[in-house]
Design an enzyme around this catalytic site. Structure first.
Site, PDB file in Angstrom:
ATOM      1  N   TYR A 137      -5.328   5.591  -9.135  1.00  0.00           N
ATOM      2  CA  TYR A 137      -6.522   4.843  -8.732  1.00  0.00           C
ATOM      3  C   TYR A 137      -7.752   5.316  -9.505  1.00  0.00           C
ATOM      4  CZ  TYR A 137      -3.931   2.769  -4.863  1.00  0.00           C
ATOM      5  OH  TYR A 137      -3.031   2.044  -4.121  1.00  0.00           O
ATOM      6  N   CYS A 166       0.820  -1.212   0.000  1.00  0.00           N
ATOM      7  CA  CYS A 166       0.000   0.000   0.000  1.00  0.00           C
ATOM      8  C   CYS A 166       0.855   1.262   0.000  1.00  0.00           C
ATOM      9  CB  CYS A 166      -0.921  -0.010   1.216  1.00  0.00           C
ATOM     10  SG  CYS A 166      -1.842   1.531   1.422  1.00  0.00           S
ATOM     11  N   TRP A 197      -7.019  -7.182   4.807  1.00  0.00           N
ATOM     12  CA  TRP A 197      -5.630  -7.246   5.227  1.00  0.00           C
ATOM     13  C   TRP A 197      -5.454  -8.298   6.307  1.00  0.00           C
ATOM     14  CZ3 TRP A 197      -3.022  -5.007   1.671  1.00  0.00           C
ATOM     15  CH2 TRP A 197      -3.452  -3.830   1.068  1.00  0.00           C
ATOM     16  N   THR A 249      -8.633   0.109   6.285  1.00  0.00           N
ATOM     17  CA  THR A 249      -7.491   0.533   5.479  1.00  0.00           C
ATOM     18  C   THR A 249      -6.198   0.559   6.279  1.00  0.00           C
ATOM     19  OG1 THR A 249      -7.902   2.872   6.000  1.00  0.00           O
ATOM     20  CG2 THR A 249      -8.977   1.984   4.032  1.00  0.00           C
ATOM     21  N   GLU A 298      -5.420   7.880   8.751  1.00  0.00           N
ATOM     22  CA  GLU A 298      -5.208   8.790   7.631  1.00  0.00           C
ATOM     23  C   GLU A 298      -3.720   9.070   7.503  1.00  0.00           C
ATOM     24  OE1 GLU A 298      -6.100  11.365   4.418  1.00  0.00           O
ATOM     25  OE2 GLU A 298      -7.279   9.816   5.408  1.00  0.00           O
ATOM     26  N   SER A 299      -3.100   8.627   6.421  1.00  0.00           N
ATOM     27  CA  SER A 299      -1.640   8.689   6.319  1.00  0.00           C
ATOM     28  C   SER A 299      -1.062  10.106   6.405  1.00  0.00           C
ATOM     29  CB  SER A 299      -1.155   7.980   5.046  1.00  0.00           C
ATOM     30  OG  SER A 299      -1.575   8.665   3.875  1.00  0.00           O
TER      31      SER A 299
END
Length: 324
Positions: free
Chosen positions: A192, A58, A91, A129, A145-146
């Protein structure tokens, strides 16, 4: 890949991720709490308190692994690495000898990431996620949230981190934010939007924006070493995970086939320089990118995984010519 509906795992996708014209729309992250150095948020930056759930495949999770490495927080934040491939329950964490560098969940013993979500909210509805940042003290998810996570790793752990480099310096924040917005819309998420488009016009719009932006970045990098000049910033670390996945996944599977990154002299050399920086190569797992993306059943229904991994990040780069 599946979603949680009122705490129960279901096959399928969220209907709100497809717009009226067939365009892909990424759903917002649900968990947005913040870790602070002084603990004023309720989540204090402490060594050994936080645990990351990631997948090597990811790109969003890759950002957090980069920051954990460049800030030298490996001893302060533990990680569980999902085994590659999209599995029936999302995952998945397992002790699989085929993937020795995918460490199972040694903190909670979760086999599936969705267990962390229902442990936090038994009635959670939405996507599951990576990256997901877990607090061992309150036994819940802090953030998934990255961009939030990398900002916290950049600034809130300075008393713990082994490196005090600031990748989001105040004088450069406006330009970093501008570039982040452009790159996210057209490149990070743009690939994406190409791959998951459900109409020809939606796909072509995303495709054109993607390559217009890559062309712009190529021109920018012909004049300066990094996206904002002489120093690596957050903007570089947000672009890099997309670049290293492009030629092995997005170019073919996501139909982003106008050019490879290898066909951009400056972008490809820049990517190789970032790869060569201390601590970065260990975060890059090209074979897992192939496995992960080609396991997406709606794009590759036969499930045949390409045998090759056509990329070499270790070739020399020429970025030093732009040092001054």
């Amino acid at each position: 890949m599946g979603v949680l509906i009122d705490g129960a795992w279901r096959d399928g996708e969220l209907p709100q991720e497809t717009g009226a014209s067939g365009e892909f729309r990424r759903a917002d992250s649900r968990f947005r709490e913040r870790i602070t150095a002084d603990g004023s948020s309720g989540f204090k930056a402490e060594a050994g308190r936080y645990h990351l759930y990631v997948a090597h495949g990811c790109p969003w999770a890759h950002r957090t692994l980069i920051y954990r490495s460049v800030k030298k927080l490996q001893g302060a934040i533990t990680v569980a690495y999902s085994v590659p491939g999209l599995r029936q329950q999302g995952w998945t964490f397992a002790d699989d000898p085929a993937f020795p560098d995918c460490t199972p969940d040694g903190v909670n013993g979760f086999r599936y990431l969705h267990q962390a979500y229902t442990a936090t909210d038994p009635h959670y509805t939405g996507k599951v996620t990576v990256p997901t940042l877990w607090d061992t003290k309150t036994q819940r998810i802090v953030n998934n949230e990255s961009p939030d996570i990398i900002r916290m790793l950049n600034s809130e752990f300075d008393a713990i981190a082994g490196d005090d480099t600031d990748f989001y310096p105040k004088p450069m924040r406006a330009e970093i934010d501008r570039l982040n917005d452009l790159i996210y819309a057209n490149v990070n998420n743009g690939v994406y939007r190409c791959g998951f488009a459900k109409s020809q016009p939606a796909y072509e719009q995303a495709y054109d924006a993607l390559f217009a932006t890559l062309d712009e970045l190529e021109a920018r990098l012909s004049k300066q070493r990094y996206l904002l000049g002489r120093q690596v910033t957050e903007a570089d670390w947000r672009l890099f995970p997309t670049l290293v996945r492009f030629d092995v996944a997005y170019f073919s599977l996501f139909r982003c086939n106008k050019k490879r990154i290898a066909d951009y002299p400056n972008l490809s050399s820049y990517m190789r320089e970032l790869y060569a920086l201390p601590g970065i190569a260990e975060t890059v797992k090209a074979r897992y990118y192939v496995i992960n993306y080609w396991s997406i059943a709606r794009l590759n229904p036969l499930g045949i995984i390409p045998k090759g991994t056509p990329v070499d990040y270790t070739q020399p780069h020429d970025r030093a010519r732009l040092a001054n």
